[in-house]
Enzyme design. Structure first.
Site, short mmCIF file in Angstrom:
data_model
loop_
_atom_site.label_atom_id
_atom_site.label_comp_id
_atom_site.label_asym_id
_atom_site.label_seq_id
_atom_site.Cartn_x
_atom_site.Cartn_y
_atom_site.Cartn_z
N GLU A 26 0.84 -1.15 -0.05
CA GLU A 26 0.07 0.00 0.02
C GLU A 26 0.93 1.48 0.18
OE1 GLU A 26 -1.71 1.78 3.55
OE2 GLU A 26 -1.03 0.07 4.93
N LYS A 160 -3.55 -2.34 15.65
CA LYS A 160 -2.77 -1.40 16.38
C LYS A 160 -3.71 -1.07 17.63
CE LYS A 160 -2.77 1.81 13.35
NZ LYS A 160 -2.90 1.13 12.20
N1 PSU Z 1 -1.56 1.39 10.20
C1 PSU Z 1 -0.22 1.82 9.95
N2 PSU Z 1 0.13 2.98 9.36
C2 PSU Z 1 -0.95 3.35 8.23
C3 PSU Z 1 -2.31 2.82 8.25
C4 PSU Z 1 -2.38 1.89 9.31
O1 PSU Z 1 0.49 1.58 10.76
O2 PSU Z 1 -0.40 4.15 7.42
C5 PSU Z 1 -3.01 3.14 7.28
C6 PSU Z 1 -3.38 1.98 6.20
O3 PSU Z 1 -3.37 2.48 5.02
C7 PSU Z 1 -5.19 1.54 6.60
C8 PSU Z 1 -5.42 3.09 7.06
O4 PSU Z 1 -5.54 1.04 5.34
O5 PSU Z 1 -4.24 3.63 7.82
C9 PSU Z 1 -6.79 2.97 7.72
O6 PSU Z 1 -7.29 4.46 8.01
P1 PSU Z 1 -8.93 4.50 8.52
O7 PSU Z 1 -8.70 3.96 9.81
O8 PSU Z 1 -9.08 5.75 8.26
O9 PSU Z 1 -9.52 3.41 7.69
#
Ligand code: PSU
Ligand code: MN
Length: 310
Positions: A26, A160
């Site tokens: 990603e 996380k």
């Molecule tokens: N976890 C990380 N770093 C990130 C993300 C998650 O340690 O950059 C990013 C990923 O791209 C994940 C997104 O899909 O955050 C999730 O965002 P949201 O919670 O807004 O869906």
């Protein structure tokens, strides 16, 4: 399909031509997950870890209205340095492509791109999930629903601790997503190798995970799998050390009124500051570990499709 603005890198075209395994990556982790220049160094390192396993990396992003499957060195560098790049999830992808925009793909959008490009395995750090306080905010990442509908196996280091891990596992169960821990029963918690919760499934061998991916396709089940690969013990930050830091970051997010897609990047940045950068060192170690494990799954899947012809 022919009119889709989909462009493969030269490296991915070569891998496809010779039926070599590919691992998708990603780009939101580059633009919104880590600061420059570490983000660029890590993006390169992770790609090289995959190459060193005999597998081809395909970092996915939207550049000037085209969905890129694999970035060359110049594109990767430009993305890592770009400011105010859009964060694209399922809801944003089509609009960004249609308007000629540029954006980084989250887990959800990367799964969509990988699936379109016929890449069944994807490595990242952590997935989005159910946020703490979701009973009030309704903040549930689109990543979870994507796992339920797009047939890509995602290797991550669990969820996380900024998320409500309990609720995240419940939603995944409801959505019918297999959650597979590697090498242990406990569901890993990103910066920490374990959490108090067990993953519903455990598989220690990449070949088993590849067979399970394949079996879902044979059963006609949509959706992918979440492979929860723990951070190596020597790189982890203990849950006790993190707990007050996460609480502080969450309180700061609340008091600044951070909402919607800004929440995850804000919390990551705040935790980076509050740990004096230690969270980033751990993050790098776990992403590289996931890239290596995803490469093994991708190789096993390539062997399976060679032997079965599917
Ligand atoms: N976890 C990380 N770093 C990130 C993300 C998650 O340690 O950059 C990013 C990923 O791209 C994940 C997104 O899909 O955050 C999730 O965002 P949201 O919670 O807004 O869906
Ligand atoms: Mn969200």
């Amino acid at each position: 399909m022919t009119n889709l603005p989909l462009v493969h890198s030269a490296e991915v075209i070569a891998a496809k031509a010779s039926d070599k395994p590919i691992v998708a990556l990603e780009s939101t982790i580059i633009t919104h997950g880590m600061p420059f220049p570490q983000n660029l160094e890590v993006a390169r390192q992770v790609e090289n870890d995959i190459r060193a396993s005999g597998v081809t990396p395909a970092t996915i992003a939207v550049l000037d209205g085209t969905l890129q499957i694999g970035l060359d060195e110049i594109q990767l560098e430009a993305l890592a340095q770009a400011r105010s790049v859009a964060k694209l999830s399922r809801a944003d992808l089509a609009a960004c492509l249609a308007t000629g925009g540029t954006g980084a793909t989250t887990v959800a959008a990367t799964m969509i791109g990988a699936n379109l490009a016929g890449i069944p395995v994807f490595a990242t750090g952590g997935i989005g999930g159910v946020h703490r306080g979701a009973e009030d905010s309704f903040d549930v990442s689109a990543d979870l629903m994507e796992l339920a509908q797009t047939p890509v196996t995602v290797v991550a280091a669990g969820a996380k601790a900024i998320l409500d891990v309990d609720k995240t596992l419940e939603v995944l169960e409801t959505q019918g997503v297999p959650v597979i821990a590697v090498g242990q029963d406990a569901f890993p918690a990103f910066w920490s190798a374990t959490s108090p919760l067990n993953a519903p499934l455990r598989m220690d061998e990449p070949a088993q995970i590849a067979r399970a991916h394949f079996m879902r396709i044979q059963l006609g089940l949509p959706g992918g799998q979440l492979v929860a690969n723990p951070i190596p013990k020597e790189d982890e930050i203990s849950a006790q050390v993190l707990a007050p830091i996460i609480a502080q970051a969450q309180a700061d997010a609340d008091s600044h009124g951070i909402r919607g897609k800004a929440v995850t990047p804000y919390l990551l940045q705040r935790i980076f500051e509050l740990t004096d950068g230690r969270s980033l060192t751990a993050n790098i170690a776990l992403v590289r570990n996931n890239a290596r494990f995803a490469s093994k799954i991708a190789s096993e899947l390539t062997n399976l499709s060679r032997t079965t012809g599917i």
